[in-house]
Design an enzyme around this catalytic site. Structure first.
Site, mmCIF file in Angstrom:
data_model
loop_
_atom_site.group_PDB
_atom_site.id
_atom_site.type_symbol
_atom_site.label_atom_id
_atom_site.label_comp_id
_atom_site.label_asym_id
_atom_site.label_seq_id
_atom_site.Cartn_x
_atom_site.Cartn_y
_atom_site.Cartn_z
ATOM 1 N N LEU A 90 12.392 78.345 11.127
ATOM 2 C CA LEU A 90 10.975 78.598 11.377
ATOM 3 C C LEU A 90 10.505 78.009 12.706
ATOM 4 O O LEU A 90 9.457 77.374 12.795
ATOM 5 C CB LEU A 90 10.122 78.091 10.215
ATOM 6 C CG LEU A 90 10.198 78.903 8.923
ATOM 7 C CD1 LEU A 90 9.221 78.363 7.890
ATOM 8 C CD2 LEU A 90 9.927 80.386 9.175
ATOM 9 N N TYR A 138 27.993 79.306 1.186
ATOM 10 C CA TYR A 138 29.186 80.128 1.287
ATOM 11 C C TYR A 138 30.434 79.242 1.144
ATOM 12 O O TYR A 138 30.338 78.055 0.840
ATOM 13 C CB TYR A 138 29.152 80.951 2.568
ATOM 14 C CG TYR A 138 27.979 81.910 2.582
ATOM 15 C CD1 TYR A 138 27.825 82.841 1.556
ATOM 16 C CD2 TYR A 138 26.990 81.855 3.561
ATOM 17 C CE1 TYR A 138 26.745 83.707 1.524
ATOM 18 C CE2 TYR A 138 25.901 82.720 3.538
ATOM 19 C CZ TYR A 138 25.783 83.637 2.511
ATOM 20 O OH TYR A 138 24.703 84.488 2.468
ATOM 21 N N ALA A 188 27.238 86.635 10.274
ATOM 22 C CA ALA A 188 28.400 86.097 9.575
ATOM 23 C C ALA A 188 29.440 87.204 9.447
ATOM 24 O O ALA A 188 29.212 88.211 8.777
ATOM 25 C CB ALA A 188 27.992 85.581 8.198
ATOM 26 N N SER A 230 20.184 83.056 16.584
ATOM 27 C CA SER A 230 20.848 82.606 15.362
ATOM 28 C C SER A 230 21.592 83.762 14.696
ATOM 29 O O SER A 230 21.196 84.924 14.834
ATOM 30 C CB SER A 230 19.798 82.055 14.401
ATOM 31 O OG SER A 230 20.371 81.315 13.356
ATOM 32 N N PRO A 231 22.671 83.479 13.972
ATOM 33 C CA PRO A 231 23.351 84.551 13.222
ATOM 34 C C PRO A 231 22.402 85.194 12.217
ATOM 35 O O PRO A 231 21.705 84.477 11.481
ATOM 36 C CB PRO A 231 24.493 83.813 12.507
ATOM 37 C CG PRO A 231 24.665 82.532 13.248
ATOM 38 C CD PRO A 231 23.317 82.173 13.771
ATOM 39 N N ARG A 270 14.101 85.073 13.199
ATOM 40 C CA ARG A 270 13.059 86.070 12.913
ATOM 41 C C ARG A 270 12.192 86.401 14.124
ATOM 42 O O ARG A 270 11.777 87.550 14.294
ATOM 43 C CB ARG A 270 12.195 85.592 11.740
ATOM 44 C CG ARG A 270 12.922 85.648 10.407
ATOM 45 C CD ARG A 270 12.098 84.997 9.295
ATOM 46 N NE ARG A 270 12.739 85.117 8.004
ATOM 47 C CZ ARG A 270 13.710 84.329 7.558
ATOM 48 N NH1 ARG A 270 14.160 83.346 8.334
ATOM 49 N NH2 ARG A 270 14.241 84.496 6.368
#
Length: 362
Positions: A303, A184, A61, A24-25, A326
């Site tokens: 998660l 954003y 990003a 993931s970014p 993570r």
């Protein structure tokens, strides 16, 4: 078998991805020169994840113009110096057998802030910050009030996304993602809580989605038919009267018709006060709903921390791939470890590491 499906390849347009466990970014806030140029940190960070068995490695990003950065410490892709630095990183990702994708972003009213360990809130102009822009002059809680964009400026931002896409592709990236989530700029246009405009970019859902669809069309025109185009969306603002899952499904369908190939479903980020019921795999249902509502492939995020969770999501057709953040930070070799724990043999262990390779039954 569900476990094996996580490690089956997938083809998106002209790109072959070796498995469905993706990175993931993740913002690193590590451009110490404030020039948007990725550094050795980004090479080591993203390169280690490619080496560790991920199928697709997504950049953080990456801003399409200087004002689009979340912080001064963000990466960019608005000039050729930045693109040249990214080329080296892409080359290493490819050398490890992984697919490289870039997330293109503009932070809007959440720009010009401090990174977490350097300060709090908005970075003032006199301290190196800048005036932020947004669909409407409505501040994110605790941040500076942005200036409302003119229609001409909105068109300019769409053009910036297209120019950034061209630089990313010239640098060797295999795919692109539009960041339309987490409060954003694109998300700010989508949500009625942050978009109070009365022109063609505000009001109805069609108008609020206009900038996203213009960006999708611009990137598809720039990229041609062979390049995968992903869109990350927040499925809900988690606030009454805000952007919601029904809106997400509708707009995802429009984006698919405009040229998007795949949707990456997260949530939240627009409203600081939102109450979000965070727990393992809490966002998977959003991905499934968009998959069922549009017929388009999706990523699940949020998660997902164990190989068993990832295998369950893909194996049960709740999503077509998972994006993990993570857990890849905790263990850059999460992909290789996941395969071992699930009893799947891989043929892409780095040869330098084969003496340490886990083997089924070992």
């Amino acid at each position: 078998m569900p476990a094996e499906k996580l490690f089956t390849p997938v083809d998106i347009r002209g790109v072959h991805v070796r498995n469905r466990l993706w990175v993931s970014p993740m913002c690193q806030y590590s451009v110490e020169e404030w020039d948007g140029v990725p550094t050795d940190w980004h090479l080591a960070h993203l390169g280690s994840l490619a080496r560790g068995g991920a199928g697709l490695v997504m950049t953080e990003a990456t801003a399409v113009n200087p004002e689009g950065r979340i912080t001064n410490w963000d990466t960019g892709i608005w000039n050729d110096t930045q693109a040249d630095a990214w080329r080296r990183i892409v080359g290493f990702i490819h050398s490890q057998g992984a697919t490289a994708a870039m997330q293109l972003a503009h932070a809007g009213r959440k720009a010009s802030t401090f990174r977490e360990w350097s300060g709090k809130g908005s970075q003032a102009v006199e301290d190196g910050g800048w005036e932020t822009v947004a669909p409407s002059a409505v501040a994110f809680d605790g941040y500076a009030t942005p200036r409302e964009l003119t229609v001409e400026e909105i068109k300019g931002i769409v053009a910036d996304f297209a120019a950034a896409a061209r630089r990313a592709l010239d640098a060797g990236f295999d795919g692109l993602e539009i960041h339309g989530a987490h409060g954003y700029l694109v998300h700010q246009f989508l949500s009625p809580l942050s978009n109070l405009r009365t022109d063609e970019y505000g009001g109805s859902l069609e108008n609020r989605a206009r900038i996203l669809l213009e960006i999708v069309r611009a990137l598809r025109a720039e990229a041609g038919d062979a390049v995968p185009l992903l869109v990350r969306l927040s499925a809900t603002d988690w606030v009454d009267g805000g952007w919601n899952l029904e809106d997400t499904i509708t707009v995802a369908g429009w984006a698919a018709a405009a040229g998007a190939d795949w949707f990456d479903l997260s949530s939240g980020g627009l409203v600081a006060r939102a109450s979000i019921p965070v727990k393992p795999m809490y966002q998977v249902g959003f991905a499934t709903a968009v998959r069922e509502g549009t017929g388009m492939p999706v990523n699940a995020v949020g998660l997902i921390t164990t190989p068993q969770e990832a295998a369950q999501i893909v194996g049960n057709d709740e999503a077509d791939a998972v994006m993990v953040a993570r857990e890849f930070l905790r263990d850059p070799h999460f992909g290789l470890r996941a395969a071992h724990e699930l009893g799947v043999e891989l043929d892409y262990w780095p040869p330098q590491y084969t003496r340490a390779a886990w083997r089924t039954g070992a």
